[in-house]
Design a protein around this motif. Structure first.
Motif: not given
Length: 201
Positions: A26-46
């Motif tokens: 995957p490239p250094r700027l990996n958009l599919p991976a970046l798309r998952m960050r808000p999901f991780g943040a939402a899980v942690i905020r629970t």
């Protein structure tokens, strides 16, 4: 990896999307991976899940690559590594598209308690026996033009027959990228992760 293995009550492993074929990393700027960050943040905020260990699988290749199933192999190795670092820690897999396919295929790993698959790639001949006694949440927009919601529901039906606890959610919008109505996707995913960790029906 966020969180401390010695104080965590569960782990959430994120698996991003990719391509059907692609042997390059995957490239250094990996958009599919970046798309998952808000999901991780939402899980942690629970609120109930402050003691979560959050991890992301890094793929060696961008693609699934046919029978090599590279993303699933990487996911399985990551689960093995996590089990060594944090024995007996229950894991919830959250995967999008190709990552959803990888999550479903590796869902039989002994550490996995459940899977949340977001617009997953579900070929008709995909195995489901490994999902027995697992909680499986399938989220898909029926208007998705990249992966098929009908294939997702068909896999869910087969998994249910094999003994999985399957829950299906037809998302009202978002397509494959899950950008439109993103907050709904994030909040529902976080709620489902919390329910799986808590053992809620």
């Amino acid at each position: 990896m966020a969180g401390a293995p010695d104080t965590a009550r569960a782990a959430v492993v994120l698996l991003h999307g990719g391509r059907a074929d692609g042997l390059a990393p995957p490239p250094r700027l990996n958009l599919p991976a970046l798309r998952m960050r808000p999901f991780g943040a939402a899980v942690i905020r629970t609120r109930r899940e402050r003691n979560l260990l959050l991890a992301t699988v890094r793929y060696r290749c961008r693609g699934w690559n046919g029978s090599q199933a590279d993303a699933a192999r990487d996911a399985h190795e990551a689960l093995d590594e996590l089990a060594v670092r944090a024995p007996d820690l229950p894991v919830v897999l959250v995967g999008h598209s190709m990552g959803g396919r990888a999550a479903l295929l590796t869902g039989g790993h002994h550490a996995v308690r459940g899977i949340v698959a977001l617009a997953p790639w579900c070929p008709p001949d995909e195995p489901v026996a490994q999902l027995r006694n697992r909680t499986v949440a399938l989220l898909h927009d029926p208007h998705d033009r990249i992966t098929s919601a009908d294939d997702t529901w068909a896999l869910g039906a087969r998994a249910r027959q094999s003994g999985a606890r399957v829950h299906e959610f037809a998302m009202p919008r978002g397509g494959h990228t899950m950008i439109h109505g993103a907050r709904h996707w994030h909040r529902l995913t976080a709620s489902l992760v919390a329910a799986i960790v808590d053992g809620a029906p």
